[in-house]
Design a protein around this motif. Structure first.
Motif, mmCIF file in Angstrom:
data_model
loop_
_atom_site.group_PDB
_atom_site.id
_atom_site.type_symbol
_atom_site.label_atom_id
_atom_site.label_comp_id
_atom_site.label_asym_id
_atom_site.label_seq_id
_atom_site.Cartn_x
_atom_site.Cartn_y
_atom_site.Cartn_z
ATOM 1 N N GLY A 1 -6.549 -9.723 -1.922
ATOM 2 C CA GLY A 1 -6.616 -9.003 -0.561
ATOM 3 C C GLY A 1 -5.968 -7.692 -0.285
ATOM 4 O O GLY A 1 -6.100 -7.055 0.510
ATOM 5 N N ASN A 2 -4.911 -7.415 -1.324
ATOM 6 C CA ASN A 2 -4.214 -6.219 -1.600
ATOM 7 C C ASN A 2 -3.958 -5.965 -2.924
ATOM 8 O O ASN A 2 -2.677 -5.994 -3.667
ATOM 9 C CB ASN A 2 -2.760 -6.419 -0.722
ATOM 10 C CG ASN A 2 -2.138 -5.342 -0.494
ATOM 11 O OD1 ASN A 2 -2.449 -4.083 -1.015
ATOM 12 N ND2 ASN A 2 -0.587 -5.250 -0.548
ATOM 13 N N VAL B 1 -3.004 -4.604 -6.521
ATOM 14 C CA VAL B 1 -1.767 -3.559 -6.732
ATOM 15 C C VAL B 1 -1.778 -3.854 -8.366
ATOM 16 O O VAL B 1 -1.317 -4.957 -8.764
ATOM 17 C CB VAL B 1 -0.511 -3.738 -6.206
ATOM 18 C CG1 VAL B 1 0.520 -2.915 -6.737
ATOM 19 C CG2 VAL B 1 -0.600 -3.791 -4.620
ATOM 20 N N ARG C 1 2.256 2.864 -5.614
ATOM 21 C CA ARG C 1 1.291 1.760 -6.232
ATOM 22 C C ARG C 1 0.143 2.565 -6.775
ATOM 23 O O ARG C 1 -0.172 3.547 -6.554
ATOM 24 C CB ARG C 1 1.186 1.011 -5.002
ATOM 25 C CG ARG C 1 1.963 0.315 -4.333
ATOM 26 C CD ARG C 1 1.549 -0.507 -2.989
ATOM 27 N NE ARG C 1 0.845 0.198 -2.165
ATOM 28 C CZ ARG C 1 -0.125 -0.334 -1.519
ATOM 29 N NH1 ARG C 1 -0.725 -1.488 -1.494
ATOM 30 N NH2 ARG C 1 -0.958 0.437 -0.861
ATOM 31 N N VAL D 1 -3.825 1.339 -7.210
ATOM 32 C CA VAL D 1 -4.545 0.339 -6.955
ATOM 33 C C VAL D 1 -6.301 0.586 -7.336
ATOM 34 O O VAL D 1 -6.383 1.767 -7.970
ATOM 35 C CB VAL D 1 -4.818 0.537 -5.286
ATOM 36 C CG1 VAL D 1 -3.472 0.299 -4.698
ATOM 37 C CG2 VAL D 1 -5.237 1.888 -4.736
#
Length: 139
Positions: free
Chosen positions: A50-51, A53, A95, A97
């Motif tokens: 869901g996130n 990285v 970060r 992504v």
């Protein structure tokens, strides 16, 4: 230098080959590589759901792979293996992504016998993502 040529120089393969092409190469001195980060990267499944990285250790590995290409493309070191032997002064500022296009730079500082030192960095859209120094051992 495209992926086929990269795979002739370093032994890494999917899912651990973290450079897609080399856009600048000065054998035995410096290399600049590109990594297109996609949502299909296997590490995103667990880092983090869901996130997504990119893990910092894989950023370091990508820099080390570009450094290995700079080193092993030199005639003096062709056919050898370069192993990551240490990491110094690496700092992370941003970060990474899915969808990011990374420019990875590695520059050799010294090579004495089978041990060497290099510095490297990753940038995204012209801004620094991470950077530091690393040691390698030739075999």
């Amino acid at each position: 230098m495209h992926i086929e040529e990269i795979m002739k120089i370093i032994p890494h393969r999917y899912p651990f080959l973290l450079v897609d092409k080399i856009v600048e190469l000065h054998p035995g001195e410096k290399a600049v590589g590109v990594k297109n980060v996609t949502v299909n990267e296997p590490f995103f499944a667990g880092h983090f759901p869901g996130n997504p990285v990119m893990p910092g250790v894989l950023m370091i590995e990508a820099v080390a792979q570009v450094g290995a290409i700079a080193l092993l493309s030199d005639e003096r070191y062709k056919g050898k293996l370069a192993f990551l032997a240490g990491v110094d002064k690496f700092r992370f500022k941003q970060r990474i992504v899915p969808g990011d296009v990374l420019f990875i730079t590695a520059e050799l500082i010294t090579v004495k016998g089978s041990i060497g030192k290099a510095k490297g960095s990753i940038s995204l859209n012209g801004k620094p993502v991470c950077g530091g120094e690393f040691l390698f051992a030739l075999s």
